[in-house]
Design a protein around this motif. Structure first.
Motif, mmCIF file in Angstrom:
data_model
loop_
_atom_site.group_PDB
_atom_site.id
_atom_site.type_symbol
_atom_site.label_atom_id
_atom_site.label_comp_id
_atom_site.label_asym_id
_atom_site.label_seq_id
_atom_site.Cartn_x
_atom_site.Cartn_y
_atom_site.Cartn_z
ATOM 1 N N UNK A 151 0.842 -1.191 0.000
ATOM 2 C CA UNK A 151 0.000 0.000 0.000
ATOM 3 C C UNK A 151 0.881 1.247 0.000
ATOM 4 N N UNK A 152 0.276 2.379 -0.322
ATOM 5 C CA UNK A 152 1.015 3.639 -0.306
ATOM 6 C C UNK A 152 1.469 3.978 1.104
ATOM 7 N N UNK A 153 0.616 3.721 2.089
ATOM 8 C CA UNK A 153 0.991 4.020 3.473
ATOM 9 C C UNK A 153 2.192 3.183 3.897
ATOM 10 N N UNK A 154 2.193 1.900 3.528
ATOM 11 C CA UNK A 154 3.326 1.039 3.878
ATOM 12 C C UNK A 154 4.604 1.494 3.178
ATOM 13 N N UNK A 155 4.472 1.953 1.927
ATOM 14 C CA UNK A 155 5.639 2.451 1.192
ATOM 15 C C UNK A 155 6.231 3.677 1.881
ATOM 16 N N UNK A 156 5.376 4.612 2.260
ATOM 17 C CA UNK A 156 5.864 5.819 2.923
ATOM 18 C C UNK A 156 6.446 5.504 4.294
ATOM 19 N N UNK A 157 5.871 4.519 4.975
ATOM 20 C CA UNK A 157 6.420 4.100 6.257
ATOM 21 C C UNK A 157 7.811 3.479 6.065
ATOM 22 N N UNK A 158 7.974 2.740 4.968
ATOM 23 C CA UNK A 158 9.285 2.164 4.665
ATOM 24 C C UNK A 158 10.310 3.264 4.410
ATOM 25 N N UNK A 159 9.935 4.283 3.640
ATOM 26 C CA UNK A 159 10.860 5.380 3.348
ATOM 27 C C UNK A 159 11.208 6.151 4.611
ATOM 28 N N UNK A 160 10.240 6.250 5.518
ATOM 29 C CA UNK A 160 10.517 6.892 6.802
ATOM 30 C C UNK A 160 11.581 6.100 7.568
ATOM 31 N N UNK A 161 11.472 4.773 7.538
ATOM 32 C CA UNK A 161 12.475 3.937 8.185
ATOM 33 C C UNK A 161 13.839 4.047 7.535
ATOM 34 N N UNK A 162 13.867 4.150 6.207
ATOM 35 C CA UNK A 162 15.133 4.311 5.498
ATOM 36 C C UNK A 162 15.795 5.643 5.856
ATOM 37 N N UNK A 219 1.077 8.975 -13.388
ATOM 38 C CA UNK A 219 0.933 10.150 -12.526
ATOM 39 C C UNK A 219 1.184 9.789 -11.062
ATOM 40 N N UNK A 220 0.751 8.602 -10.655
ATOM 41 C CA UNK A 220 0.992 8.173 -9.276
ATOM 42 C C UNK A 220 2.491 7.970 -9.043
ATOM 43 N N UNK A 221 3.191 7.399 -10.022
ATOM 44 C CA UNK A 221 4.636 7.235 -9.899
ATOM 45 C C UNK A 221 5.318 8.595 -9.794
ATOM 46 N N UNK A 222 4.835 9.561 -10.548
ATOM 47 C CA UNK A 222 5.386 10.907 -10.462
ATOM 48 C C UNK A 222 5.178 11.488 -9.066
ATOM 49 N N UNK A 223 3.980 11.278 -8.508
ATOM 50 C CA UNK A 223 3.709 11.757 -7.155
ATOM 51 C C UNK A 223 4.630 11.091 -6.139
ATOM 52 N N UNK A 224 4.834 9.782 -6.268
ATOM 53 C CA UNK A 224 5.718 9.070 -5.347
ATOM 54 C C UNK A 224 7.163 9.525 -5.509
ATOM 55 N N UNK A 225 7.571 9.801 -6.745
ATOM 56 C CA UNK A 225 8.926 10.296 -6.971
ATOM 57 C C UNK A 225 9.114 11.685 -6.357
ATOM 58 N N UNK A 226 8.032 12.447 -6.274
ATOM 59 C CA UNK A 226 8.084 13.775 -5.654
ATOM 60 C C UNK A 226 8.100 13.672 -4.131
ATOM 61 N N UNK A 227 7.277 12.769 -3.592
ATOM 62 C CA UNK A 227 7.101 12.681 -2.138
ATOM 63 C C UNK A 227 8.225 11.885 -1.474
ATOM 64 N N UNK A 228 8.716 10.843 -2.140
ATOM 65 C CA UNK A 228 9.671 9.923 -1.500
ATOM 66 C C UNK A 228 10.886 10.616 -0.898
ATOM 67 N N UNK A 229 11.599 11.487 -1.643
ATOM 68 C CA UNK A 229 12.757 12.138 -1.009
ATOM 69 C C UNK A 229 12.376 13.087 0.118
ATOM 70 N N UNK A 230 11.158 13.621 0.081
ATOM 71 C CA UNK A 230 10.727 14.518 1.159
ATOM 72 C C UNK A 230 10.468 13.728 2.438
ATOM 73 N N UNK A 231 9.765 12.608 2.323
ATOM 74 C CA UNK A 231 9.499 11.771 3.498
ATOM 75 C C UNK A 231 10.808 11.243 4.071
ATOM 76 N N UNK A 232 11.662 10.766 3.191
ATOM 77 C CA UNK A 232 12.939 10.217 3.638
ATOM 78 C C UNK A 232 13.810 11.305 4.268
ATOM 79 N N UNK A 233 13.818 12.484 3.653
ATOM 80 C CA UNK A 233 14.613 13.581 4.182
ATOM 81 C C UNK A 233 14.106 14.082 5.511
ATOM 82 N N UNK A 234 12.763 14.181 5.660
ATOM 83 C CA UNK A 234 12.202 14.629 6.932
ATOM 84 C C UNK A 234 12.576 13.657 8.042
ATOM 85 N N UNK A 235 12.439 12.370 7.773
ATOM 86 C CA UNK A 235 12.800 11.374 8.784
ATOM 87 C C UNK A 235 14.287 11.440 9.102
ATOM 88 N N UNK A 236 15.086 11.676 8.074
ATOM 89 C CA UNK A 236 16.530 11.757 8.290
ATOM 90 C C UNK A 236 16.871 12.909 9.225
#
Length: 864
Positions: A507-518, A642-659
């Motif tokens: 799911x999208x939530x699980x993906x974002x949770x994974x990026x937060x862990x990374x 379009x969803x992949x584009x959204x994930x490509x936009x959000x992924x570094x932000x989620x990962x960076x915020x967690x970092x």
């Protein structure tokens, strides 16, 4: 051969499957021969029957032809149990993209041929082209040629979706790799085995997750002897299997050959003569290939050490049964499977009980690294192989993994992790999104990083670096482990066909949770390996990152070496390195600056255009990823892109915020620790410079004894700190409050006879938040002064008070660290030296007998 859908061959990562069994292509080219009255280039039916029977005797299962066949030929192949790979001919030697009419003729020829044979059980697949010349590809443009070939594949697949499609390229145009092909096909003629295997490994990495076969390979028996041909085709099969290809096709079946409107009499590449008498190579193939189509012709491994396969699981019940079931089907002589349950609360223990041959170990939840160490402690093997409970391993996983490990002077080896087919479009988009676990290669055979779900290391290497660091509970342990292995001077190999199927997040939530862990893991890694991280906190890899779209004609265009005048024999494609500009444009720092300028634009209208341009740059990076992302064809829609584009936009932000959140949290020592004071003996309470400390010893106790005592106190009291990794000018960086950290540096003067003078220097260092707050404050001050007609000194008062506050916090932190250093020196048996040379204490009892280790922590554990 049946006509059921299950009998059709389908690609599965680097291999082909027939039903649930592997299908290894053991092919040979056939014809063309002198055409008959009806224009057929495949000879007489009686001769075809005899040839097919002889092919089956040699163990062959695929015949490649270069013209559209008559129906009787396909029927005879079906009856003989042979499959046909059809090369669709068209005029590739002319400027075929210039005129629309020529392109239309080619498209119509492909459509007609595929429609004619759609659904025929003998058809393995189609090659929609073969060896477009390098000069023509250079003239027309590589991108245009690839796009045209991809269009031909789309047309053919729309007519017969269950058939395989590809294009046959060769070394002068190795860059012609259609991204929508079902497999990759290369015609390669190299007569040196070492060079041949090196090139195959390059092609394996170049073709990514597609099966790779050789479309042509052979030797002329006019210029070489039959013995040479037999010997070469023998090691050719060994090399193809060793390098993990999905098959090979020999050129050619018989010396009889008709091309260019004439009989060819000065070449003799055939496995049999014109008269169909087998050459010596025929018997070599008969011995090497075997009769079972689904059996990989394994060559014996030079060494097969006992392997302990370790699976770590925390609430991995949904996929655990599939994982353990796949591990029970490995084609490897001796191995054991250990399942470490890291305190799961689901049905993990029940599932484990269904597999009595699995050694089950339960522990309280202590994190992934601890679980991996627990498995290693219980292991009996010479090699530890790791995978995860959300993975399924290929039956030949250990065969390829260990085969690579024992082939050179390697400490460990890893392989790729491939996403299983998605069940819905969300899963397909998550699988195509950036940020998944991937490998990083320095060369085609040497890795900088291998993911923890697919790695194996010798026991001596594991023990040499002390196992996994238990600080990493969620992720990052594999990165830390690989870096420590390399810092010890050892090498990690890579096997491109040691496949594990790794479920991505559902799911999208699980993906974002994974990026937060990374992101959290990256922050923790930065403490230990500062030199491997850039200013934004992202890892700086020396090698090429795999697992993401590598070739793009929009951003990061690849570089192609064509050779002089476009006639190089090996025209290699080199993917552009990961763009630093793209990384900055998509980073959370860039996004935060964009938001800041949006706010500043409210007061400064001249700046309002700037944040829009900055946001446009960020969106361009996401758009580039969207264009080149590889999405499963049946889910590849505009919405999915379009969803992949959204994930490509959000992924570094989620990962960076967690970092940053983790970095700021762990970069701060608890306030209670800083407020506490050390209980120093009276002689140690003398005043002195906070920035410098000097200590004396006449028992040979140098800086290493002091550093050992400092580390002991830091750990005992709960300080946050980083140790010099070999690339820093300080020995220890001690993280203090929200505003400051301390860099501690030592040096010892040796005065002979065990007399040592050790100097300690303490320096305040800004924390990122200090810089940010100062920039914001200065920006507001400047804005204020620009919008009034006089100098307003009163507005400076709050900022001056803020600076005084920072100074007091810095001094308090340095004073506290100085106390800790004094106490550590006391424990280490060092005496404090005051400014005028006075020693602070005369009789001290050392409490620390061992210095901090001054050599590499693994150097004493090198294998003998």
């Amino acid at each position: 051969m049946t006509t059921t859908k299950d009998s059709r061959i389908r690609p599965a990562a680097k291999f082909f499957l027939e039903g649930d069994k592997k299908f290894f292509v053991k092919g040979v080219t056939y014809g063309p021969f002198k055409p008959d009255a009806e224009g057929n280039y495949l000879g007489r039916p009686e001769q075809v029957d005899a040839d097919l029977a002889l092919m089956r005797q040699a163990g062959l299962n695929v015949v490649r032809i270069y013209h559209s066949p008559p129906s009787w030929f396909l029927d005879r192949c079906t009856n003989a149990g042979m499959r046909v790979l059809v090369t669709l001919p068209w005029e590739k030697h002319i400027e075929f993209l210039r005129e629309r009419s020529i392109r239309k003729q080619i498209v119509e020829a492909v459509r007609t041929s595929v429609s004619k044979y759609a659904g025929h059980p003998a058809i393995l697949g189609y090659l929609v082209g073969n060896e477009i010349s390098s000069t023509m590809a250079r003239w027309l443009g590589a991108r245009r040629v690839i796009e045209f070939v991809e269009e031909l594949i789309r047309i053919g697949r729309a007519i017969d979706p269950d058939t395989l499609f590809s294009y046959a390229t060769y070394p002068p145009t190795e860059y012609l790799l259609p991204q929508n092909a079902d497999f990759c096909c290369f015609n390669v003629y190299l007569h040196n085995q070492r060079d041949f295997e090196g090139y195959l490994l390059r092609l394996q990495n170049l073709t990514g997750e597609h099966p790779l076969i050789l479309g042509e390979f052979g030797m002329d028996t006019i210029r070489h002897s039959q013995d040479e041909q037999a010997e070469m085709l023998g090691w050719h099969i060994d090399s193809v299997v060793k390098c993990g290809l999905a098959g090979t096709i020999f050129f050619t079946w018989t010396d009889e050959w008709f091309t260019g409107g004439q009989e060819i009499t000065d070449w003799a590449f055939g496995i049999v003569t014109r008269e169909r008498r087998p050459k010596k190579a025929f018997y070599t193939l008969e011995e090497k290939l075997g009769r079972n189509d689904s059996t990989l012709p394994h060559r014996p491994l030079p060494k097969a050490p006992f392997v302990s396969v370790i699976v770590c699981s925390y609430n991995g019940g949904p996929t655990l049964a599939s994982c353990l079931d796949s591990l029970g089907k490995l084609n490897y002589p001796e191995y054991e499977v250990i399942l470490v349950d890291d305190g799961s609360t689901d049905d993990t223990s029940y599932i484990a009980a269904q597999f009595p041959w699995v050694r089950y170990i339960h522990q309280s939840n202590q994190g992934l690294s601890h679980a991996r160490n627990t498995g290693a402690t219980a292991a009996k093997g010479e090699v530890f192989a790791y995978t995860d409970s959300d993975c399924m391993v290929d039956p030949d996983w250990l065969y390829y993994l260990i085969g690579t490990l024992v082939s050179g002077d390697y400490a460990g080896v890893g392989g790729p992790n491939v996403t299983p087919p998605a069940k819905n479009w969300i899963q397909a988009c998550v699988a195509a999104a950036p940020g998944g676990p991937s490998h990083v290669l320095l060369t085609d055979v040497v890795a900088e990083h291998i993911p923890g779900c697919n790695m194996a290391f010798y026991r001596w290497a594991f023990e040499g670096v002390g196992g996994f660091d238990t600080e990493y509970r969620k992720a990052g342990d594999d990165v830390d482990f690989c870096w420590r292995i390399q810092q010890a001077g050892w090498v990690i190999a890579f096997s491109p066909t040691a496949i594990v199927w790794h479920y991505r997040r559902f799911t999208l939530r699980a993906f974002l949770r994974q990026q937060n862990g990374y992101g959290e893991a990256e922050s923790l890694l930065r403490f230990k390996h500062l030199i491997f991280f850039g200013p934004t906190g992202t890892a700086k890899w020396r090698g090429q990152i795999y697992g993401t779209p590598r070739f793009s004609w929009f951003v990061n265009r690849p570089v192609i070496y064509h050779g002089m005048f476009g006639e190089g024999f090996f025209q290699s494609i080199y993917p552009a390195p990961q763009s630093d500009v793209a990384a900055y444009l998509s980073s959370i720092e860039w996004f935060a600056l964009t938001i800041f300028l949006f706010g500043l634009g409210i007061f400064l209208p001249a700046l309002r255009i700037v944040p829009y341009l900055m946001l446009g740059g960020t969106l361009c990076v996401a758009l580039s990823y969207m264009v080149r992302a590889s999405i499963e064809p049946k889910f590849d829609t505009a919405g999915a892109r379009l969803l992949v584009m959204f994930l490509a936009f959000v992924q570094p932000l989620v990962r960076g915020f967690s970092r940053y959140f983790t970095w700021l949290h762990f970069k701060r020592t608890p306030a209670s620790v800083i407020r506490a004071h050390e209980h120093l003996p009276e002689p140690g309470r003398l005043a002195g410079s906070l920035s410098r400390r000097v200590f004396w010893s006449e028992q040979g106790r140098d800086r290493h004894y002091l550093l050992g005592a400092i580390f002991e106190l830091l750990d005992e009291e709960g300080w946050r700190y980083s140790t010099d990794s070999g690339w820093n000018e300080w020995d220890i960086q001690i993280y203090g409050n929200f505003w400051w950290s301390i860099a501690l540096q030592t040096v010892t003067e040796y005065h002979g006879g065990g007399k040592c003078l050790t100097r300690v220097r303490l320096r305040n260092r800004f924390v990122t938040t200090t810089i940010i707050f100062n920039l914001i404050a200065l920006s507001l001050l400047i804005y204020r002064q620009l919008n009034i007609s006089h100098v307003d000194l009163w507005v400076l008062v709050p900022y001056v008070l803020f600076l005084v506050f920072l100074w007091t916090r810095a001094r308090l932190l340095k004073s506290r660290v100085a106390e800790l250093v004094d106490l550590a020196a006391y424990h280490a048996g060092l005496q404090r030296v005051m400014r005028r040379g006075k020693i602070a204490g005369s009789k001290l009892t050392p409490q620390v007998e061992m210095p901090a280790n001054t050599v590499d922590e693994v150097s004493a554990n090198l294998p003998k």
